[in-house]
Design a protein around this motif. Structure first.
Motif, mmCIF file in Angstrom:
data_model
loop_
_atom_site.group_PDB
_atom_site.id
_atom_site.type_symbol
_atom_site.label_atom_id
_atom_site.label_comp_id
_atom_site.label_asym_id
_atom_site.label_seq_id
_atom_site.Cartn_x
_atom_site.Cartn_y
_atom_site.Cartn_z
ATOM 1 N N PRO A 179 0.821 -1.210 0.000
ATOM 2 C CA PRO A 179 0.000 0.000 0.000
ATOM 3 C C PRO A 179 0.856 1.261 0.000
ATOM 4 N N LEU A 180 0.444 2.264 -0.758
ATOM 5 C CA LEU A 180 1.185 3.512 -0.875
ATOM 6 C C LEU A 180 1.400 4.142 0.501
ATOM 7 N N ASN A 181 2.601 4.697 0.703
ATOM 8 C CA ASN A 181 2.954 5.393 1.942
ATOM 9 C C ASN A 181 2.932 4.485 3.174
ATOM 10 N N THR A 182 3.346 3.227 2.969
ATOM 11 C CA THR A 182 3.517 2.308 4.090
ATOM 12 C C THR A 182 4.844 1.562 3.918
ATOM 13 N N LEU A 183 5.295 0.921 4.979
ATOM 14 C CA LEU A 183 6.508 0.094 4.943
ATOM 15 C C LEU A 183 6.132 -1.360 5.176
ATOM 16 N N ASP A 184 6.762 -2.250 4.430
ATOM 17 C CA ASP A 184 6.396 -3.657 4.463
ATOM 18 C C ASP A 184 7.659 -4.514 4.461
ATOM 19 N N GLY A 185 7.659 -5.589 5.234
ATOM 20 C CA GLY A 185 8.834 -6.442 5.331
ATOM 21 C C GLY A 185 8.714 -7.757 4.606
ATOM 22 N N SER A 186 7.734 -7.893 3.730
ATOM 23 C CA SER A 186 7.481 -9.180 3.080
ATOM 24 C C SER A 186 8.283 -9.394 1.805
ATOM 25 N N LEU A 187 9.098 -8.396 1.409
ATOM 26 C CA LEU A 187 9.808 -8.500 0.133
ATOM 27 C C LEU A 187 11.311 -8.699 0.327
ATOM 28 N N GLN A 188 11.686 -9.463 1.369
ATOM 29 C CA GLN A 188 13.111 -9.701 1.635
ATOM 30 C C GLN A 188 13.799 -10.373 0.446
ATOM 31 N N GLU A 189 13.068 -11.215 -0.249
ATOM 32 C CA GLU A 189 13.667 -11.973 -1.352
ATOM 33 C C GLU A 189 14.250 -11.050 -2.413
ATOM 34 N N PHE A 190 13.596 -9.906 -2.644
ATOM 35 C CA PHE A 190 14.124 -8.994 -3.663
ATOM 36 C C PHE A 190 15.507 -8.501 -3.285
ATOM 37 N N PHE A 191 15.680 -8.046 -2.027
ATOM 38 C CA PHE A 191 16.981 -7.510 -1.627
ATOM 39 C C PHE A 191 18.048 -8.602 -1.610
ATOM 40 N N MET A 192 17.683 -9.819 -1.220
ATOM 41 C CA MET A 192 18.658 -10.903 -1.260
ATOM 42 C C MET A 192 19.041 -11.210 -2.708
ATOM 43 N N ARG A 193 18.073 -11.189 -3.585
ATOM 44 C CA ARG A 193 18.332 -11.471 -5.005
ATOM 45 C C ARG A 193 19.180 -10.371 -5.634
ATOM 46 N N ALA A 194 19.057 -9.136 -5.119
ATOM 47 C CA ALA A 194 19.789 -7.996 -5.676
ATOM 48 C C ALA A 194 21.124 -7.753 -4.981
ATOM 49 N N GLY A 195 21.537 -8.647 -4.065
ATOM 50 C CA GLY A 195 22.836 -8.504 -3.420
ATOM 51 C C GLY A 195 22.781 -8.030 -1.990
ATOM 52 N N GLY A 196 21.619 -8.111 -1.345
ATOM 53 C CA GLY A 196 21.473 -7.639 0.028
ATOM 54 C C GLY A 196 22.209 -8.503 1.037
ATOM 55 N N ASP A 197 22.265 -8.008 2.265
ATOM 56 C CA ASP A 197 22.960 -8.672 3.367
ATOM 57 C C ASP A 197 21.940 -9.473 4.174
#
Length: 311
Positions: A179-197
Motif C-alpha cells: 500500500p502507498l505510503n507504508t513500509l512492508d517487510g514481506s519483500l526480503q527476497e528482492f533484496f537478497m536477489r539484488a545482493g542484500g545482506d
C-alpha cells in the motif's frame, strides 16, 4: 572496469563502488561500500585492520545484473564472526575449499565481492583498511584482443541496463505489492536477489506526497545492532545526504519518551519530530533497515496535512 575484467580478477582491486554521487540499489547513506571483481576458480586473501564502523560485512556474489538482474549470494562473513588479533588486524581467505579461521566461501560462478561498513557518525567513525591479493594467479594473462573488447562493451552496456531495469521494475512492483505510503517487510527476497545482506531485515515502501502533505512513520525500535531509514527517488538512488536531511539512524534520531521513533517526511520542515526532506521529489522509494535485530516490528504510517504539524 568490465573491459579489463580479465586482469582485475587475478589482480583484484577493492574500490568504492557507491559514493555520495554514484548510487544505485537503495544505497545506504550510512555505508561505505567496496567491490572487487573476482573469479570463483581462484583463491584470494583480504588483509586489513578493523575500524570502528558499527557493522562490517563481506559477501561473495554471482553478479548477473547484465543477464537476469540478480546478484546471488555465494558466501557471507560479518563482524560478529570475524576473528581479529590483539591489534584489530585480520586475514580472510576466499575460496571454494573450506579454510580455517576467517573463511569467505565462493562458488564456481562467484564473480565479485561486496564489502559493507556502516558508519554511525561520519564525523568520527573510521572504516577498516583493506588490501586484497590473488593467491594462485596464473603466471601469464591472456592479452586484451578485439573479441574480448567487444564482449566487454556488450557486458558493460548490459550491466547498466540491467541495474536500471532491476530497480525501476522494483519501484513499479512496490506500487502494486505494498500500500502507498507504508513500509512492508514481506519483500526480503528482492533484496537478497539484488545482493542484500542476510543480517539486515529490509522494510520497503513507495511514498507519494503532495506539497501540503506529510507522511508520519512511527515504530518501536527492536533490540538490534543498528537501524537506519532513508528516502530514495524512483530509481532507488538515495537522495543527496551530503546537504539535506534525507536519512536518519539510531544514533542521529531523536526518540520519543517511550523509546519509539517518529519520522516526519515532508517537503518542508514542520519544526517537530525527526524531519526527513523529500528533496524536491513528489514520490519515490523508502527503506528502513533493522541490522542483527531480534524482532522486526512493522511501523505505523499515516499521511496528514502539513499545517497540522507546524508549531
Amino acid at each position: 572496469m568490465v573491459l579489463i575484467d580479465h586482469r582485475l580478477k587475478v589482480n583484484p582491486l577493492l574500490f568504492r563502488s557507491i559514493t555520495p554521487t554514484q548510487k544505485y540499489g537503495g544505497d545506504s547513506p550510512d555505508n561505505v561500500y567496496h567491490n572487487a571483481t573476482i573469479r570463483g576458480d581462484l583463491e584470494y586473501r583480504i588483509s586489513g585492520k578493523i575500524g570502528n564502523a558499527i557493522y562490517f560485512s563481506m559477501g561473495t556474489k554471482a553478479n548477473r545484473y547484465f543477464t537476469d538482474g540478480s546478484m546471488a549470494s555465494t558466501g557471507e562473513l560479518d563482524c560478529k564472526n570475524l576473528l581479529l588479533d590483539a591489534d584489530g588486524h585480520f586475514e580472510i581467505l576466499l575460496s571454494q575449499r573450506p579454510q580455517p579461521g576467517n573463511w569467505l566461501p565462493m562458488q564456481p560462478d562467484t564473480s565479485m565481492i561486496v564489502v559493507r561498513q556502516m558508519m554511525a557518525d561520519w564525523r568520527k567513525d573510521v572504516p577498516a583498511t583493506l588490501t586484497m591479493e590473488c593467491l594462485n594467479r596464473p603466471k601469464q594473462l591472456e592479452p586484451l584482443c578485439a573479441e574480448m573488447l567487444s564482449r566487454g562493451l556488450v557486458a558493460a552496456a548490459g550491466y547498466v541496463s540491467g541495474c536500471a531495469r532491476t530497480f525501476t521494475d522494483f519501484s513499479e512492483t512496490l506500487k502494486n505489492a505494498v500500500p502507498l505510503n507504508t513500509l512492508d517487510g514481506s519483500l526480503q527476497e528482492f533484496f537478497m536477489r539484488a545482493g542484500g545482506d542476510p543480517n539486515i531485515f529490509y522494510l520497503q515502501g513507495y511514498w507519494r506526497l503532495a506539497a501540503d502533505e506529510a507522511l508520519i512513520i512511527e515504530s518501536e525500535v527492536p533490540q538490534c545492532l543498528f537501524w537506519n531509514f532513508q528516502l530514495d527517488n524512483y530509481w532507488m538512488e538515495s537522495m543527496d545526504y551530503r546537504y539535506l536531511q534525507v536519512a536518519l539512524n539510531g544514533f542521529s534520531a531523536k526518540y520519543e519518551a517511550d523509546g519509539r521513533i517518529k519520522l516526519i517526511i515532508a517537503a518542508v520542515d514542520p519544526g517537530v519530530g525527526n524531519f526527513i526532506d523529500t528533496a524536491g521529489h513528489g514520490e519515490g522509494g523508502m527503506i528502513l533497515r533493522w541490522v542483527h535485530a531480534q524482532t522486526h516490528p512493522t511501523p505505523q504510517c499515516r499521511v496528514v496535512k502539513l499545517d497540522t504539524l507546524r508549531n
